[in-house]
Write an enzyme that holds these catalytic residues in place. Structure first.
Site, PDB file in Angstrom:
ATOM      1  N   ASP A 419       0.839  -1.200   0.000  1.00 13.95           N
ATOM      2  CA  ASP A 419       0.000   0.000   0.000  1.00 13.95           C
ATOM      3  C   ASP A 419       0.877   1.255   0.000  1.00 13.95           C
ATOM      4  OD1 ASP A 419      -2.355   1.408   0.013  1.00 13.95           O
ATOM      5  OD2 ASP A 419      -3.050   0.679   1.956  1.00 13.95           O
ATOM      6  N   GLU A 422       2.640   7.088  -2.581  1.00 16.24           N
ATOM      7  CA  GLU A 422       2.332   8.288  -3.371  1.00 16.24           C
ATOM      8  C   GLU A 422       2.732   9.584  -2.657  1.00 16.24           C
ATOM      9  OE1 GLU A 422      -0.964   5.195  -3.581  1.00 16.24           O
ATOM     10  OE2 GLU A 422      -0.164   6.496  -1.990  1.00 16.24           O
ATOM     11  N   ASP A 485      -8.912   3.723  -3.320  1.00 19.36           N
ATOM     12  CA  ASP A 485     -10.046   4.036  -2.441  1.00 19.36           C
ATOM     13  C   ASP A 485     -11.254   4.529  -3.229  1.00 19.36           C
ATOM     14  OD1 ASP A 485      -8.211   3.404  -0.548  1.00 19.36           O
ATOM     15  OD2 ASP A 485      -7.936   5.437   0.219  1.00 19.36           O
TER      16      ASP A 485
END
Length: 761
Positions: A419, A422, A485
């Protein structure tokens, strides 16, 4: 980024210098070097003052032409680039006349017009693909906003642009401004977790901007008949990639930037997670798993999200013993139930983590640069309080990080959800290898996923797989990726599909998304329709944020839908895994846009609510409460895979579906290898196989392949038709206890043999 104010004016403060003349063209063995002046040279006095641009034309791969533009060649540090493991020095052909010079690579050529009137023309054979001409190539000076280089490539009438990474905005990018910078923005905005500076044209060519740093695209939005891309600095590199079809373009793109390895067969089954902020411990996980088994809901992978570790300590790579007192024993019990185990990780180390001090002491984290904090560890409170960011350009830091993952693998983990990656600073920091942080912002996620994937390959071999959120161009080499998401709505389900189609059009073979949506609690209709979509994607995962995604908490019918579509996917595994294997060989993604499969059907050019799984299956997810769905079938007679109903192609259809059905059509002239088992994805795909034949014309034949769960070719052959008779012939490998099926009727089962002949009664 817009530099002009309409057709005639510039933005305030902009000084624009456009290539106006190819003053000199030098032909070398492998390249053309063009001196492009920014004004016509009428006399010697015009050679004084600048700027001038040096344009180098070369080829890194047959059918690909690189354009390198430089103003100042030595006043900036070397740029970081898109990784291109397939780049080389193919043979090129260079021809010159008094008025033009041409460099050709395979069928692709670029022609430079000598003298006044700047023009680069790209052709495939005799067909013009695109051009750079009047005021296309420019060097921009904009005061405090810096210097920029831009290129503008022509768009033909009716030409559409796709791709540019995982973009959740409209599938056709014409009219959009796209900033090539990874951001953690979710699916409901114009930002992207996976930026890729590549666009695919409906006219059968592609453009890859070979820059790691931020590139700004104006897709018919500054100049409506051009795609502009620009980068701050003194240079700009891009590659034009030949087709002539979208599949051929993506094939060349991935030959250049790398192709995905084949994920393990078990990874194509259903993944279920603890969800994110929901309360969970060993008892919760065990209950979910046992209840799935009790309800006969097939499950392949169980994923433990962030709170398998103690709060405030991500990542310390240590189980929270309050909820998981004996993790190794727990994972051993779960493995005994036939499950694989996934663990959540990210590339950050919180200040409270026991590993933080070790990382600081050994210089394993990104450091601050400049000012009184120069050389100190960069920290932020965004996400984990006080967290530091692992510097993967430091070989010792990479090995340290991998060492902790290796320990988890030894303790029973099978794979990792990689995960984040960014929220990486673009200024005020320093990397171990001296990389420019602006250039590293997008590449960081690539380095992170590469470190994890390479460790998994070392420890697990062919079973290596990650579940990654962020990446950059060439990231398809480290599968699988998911869409980030999304909300629990039909609108978000649709935007997720658009993101997937955009990403796979950039050469990413495998893609997934959170079934039911991540944020919020899905209404029953959304959940059940998303199950259908999710199980008809390459990879399928139930995951939520603040609520669980187990089906019985939605309603009982959700259990029926999940059971039916998980079993359907397992039956399809001989076909799906063959298409997955083909993707590793050709670069053509398993899940693909209609345009990629039907580039000559104008109705497919804008379709973004349906897609194909390989060339034989068309999927149209349902995005309505009542089950109404409009979809388009290309030419031919299409057969519903579940009901056998036939529909004419070349037209739109409107249907209403219950939750156990959706538009799922087999293409005319196709063969789908149908498996014998529905309890798991990693069974013997070559035993009990049914070759389902759909609308095969008299005198025609259709190829098929079956790839075993071990990733090797189990069988390959074709089915042909002569009048009422069908013949299946194996050219390689073997099938056992196999048969043919035509229009719902099956031939007698054949134990073995290389040929099966059958005339349906």
């Amino acid at each position: 980024m817009k530099f002009t104010d309409g057709q005639w004016l510039l933005q305030p403060g902009v000084a624009a210098h456009y290539a106006a003349e190819a003053y000199a063209v030098e032909a070398h063995e492998d390249r053309l070097v063009v001196l492009a002046t920014t004004r016509p040279i009428k006399h010697r006095g015009d050679t004084l003052q600048g700027p001038v641009l040096t344009v180098t034309l070369s080829s890194p791969l047959e059918g690909v032409i690189r354009v390198s533009v430089a103003h100042y060649a030595a006043s900036s540090p070397p740029r970081l680039r898109v990784p291109m493991p397939g780049a080389g020095r193919p043979a090129v052909r260079i021809t010159e006349t008094g008025t033009h010079a041409t460099l050709s690579s395979g069928a692709l050529s670029v022609e430079v017009k000598k003298g006044e009137g700047w023009s680069l023309t790209f052709r495939e054979g005799d067909r013009v693909l695109t051009r750079s001409d009047w005021r296309s190539l420019g060097y921009i000076q904009w005061g405090e906003r810096g210097n920029h280089v831009h290129e503008q490539l022509a768009l033909a009438v009716g030409e559409n642009v796709y791709g540019l990474g995982e973009r959740f905005t409209p599938w056709v990018k014409n009219g959009q401004v796209v900033e090539n910078a990874n951001k953690d923005g979710g699916t409901a905005c114009e930002q992207a977790y996976k930026s890729v500076p590549f666009y695919l044209s409906s006219r059968g060519y592609g453009v890859l901007v070979d820059e790691a740093g931020p590139v700004s695209f104006e897709v018919g939005s500054e100049k409506v008949a051009r795609v502009q891309f620009s980068r701050e600095g003194e240079s700009l590199d891009y590659c034009v990639i030949a087709g002539p079809t979208p599949k051929a373009v993506v094939g060349r793109l991935t030959a250049l930037t790398g192709r995905a390895p084949l994920p393990p067969a078990w990874s194509f089954g259903l993944w279920m997670t603890t969800s994110f902020t929901t309360p969970y411990d060993e008892a919760t996980a065990t209950h979910f798993i046992d209840e799935m088994a009790r309800r006969e809901l097939p499950l392949s992978v169980f994923h433990f999200d962030c709170f398998w570790m103690r709060e405030f300590q991500w990542c310390d790579f240590a189980w929270d013993r309050r909820g998981f007192p004996e993790p190794e024993a727990m994972l051993e019990r779960l493995h005994a139930k036939g499950l694989r185990i996934s663990l959540w990780i990210n590339p950050y180390v919180a200040q409270k983590s026991p590993l933080f001090a070790e990382g600081v002491e050994n210089g394993y984290f990104i450091k601050r640069k400049g000012g009184p904090l120069d050389g100190l560890t960069f920290q932020t409170d965004q996400w984990q309080p006080g967290m530091a960011i692992v510097d993967f350009t430091n070989p010792a830091a990479k090995a340290w990080y991998q060492g902790h993952l290796r320990r988890l693998l030894a303790g029973g983990a099978d794979c990792f959800k990689t995960d984040f990656g960014e929220r990486i600073p673009s200024e005020g920091v320093a990397y171990h290898d001296g990389s420019d942080p602006v250039e590293m912002h997008n590449l960081y996620a690539l380095h992170y996923n590469q470190a994890v994937f390479e460790l998994l390959q070392e420890a697990r071999g062919r079973d290596a797989v990650v579940f990654a959120r962020a990446t950059y161009a060439s990231g398809q080499r480290f599968p699988v990726h998911w869409g980030g998401d999304c909300w629990s709505t039909f609108e978000s389900m649709a935007e997720s599909l658009r993101g997937g189609l955009s990403l796979t059009s950039c050469g990413f073979a495998f893609w997934s998304h959170d079934i039911g949506g991540f944020e919020g609690s899905p209404p029953p209709a959304v959940y059940k329709r998303w199950i259908q979509f999710g199980l008809l994607s390459s990879h399928s995962r139930l995951h939520g944020s603040s609520s669980y995604r187990v089906p019985w908490l939605v309603d009982e019918e959700s259990c029926d839908v999940l059971r039916a579509f998980t079993r359907l996917k397992h039956r399809l595994m001989p076909y799906l895994y063959a298409k997955a294997w083909e993707a590793t060989q050709t670069g053509v993604p398993l899940m693909r846009a209609m345009l990629m499969e039907h580039p000559h059907d104008p109705a497919c050019a804008t379709l973004d609510r349906q897609y194909q799984l390989g060339e034989a299956l068309l999927v149209a997810p349902v995005f309505t409460d009542g089950g109404e769905v409009d979809f388009y079938l290309p030419d031919g007679t299409w057969t519903h895979l579940l009901t056998g109903e036939k529909k004419a192609g070349g037209r739109w259809h409107r249907e209403t579906h219950g939750f156990l059905s959706l538009p799922l059509y087999a293409a005319p002239g196709s063969v789908i290898a149908w498996g014998a088992e529905d309890a798991r994805p990693d069974y013997d795909h070559a035993r009990g196989t049914v070759l389902r034949v759909f609308e095969l014309a008299d005198g025609a034949s259709a190829a098929f392949a079956v790839i075993g769960a071990d990733g090797r070719i189990a069988a390959r052959g074709s089915v042909s038709r002569q009048g009422p008779g069908y013949t299946a012939e194996l050219a390689e490998g073997a099938l056992r206890d196999w048969c043919l099926e035509v229009d719902g009727r099956r031939s007698p089962v054949q134990a073995g043999g290389a040929t099966l002949c059958w005339r349906p009664a």
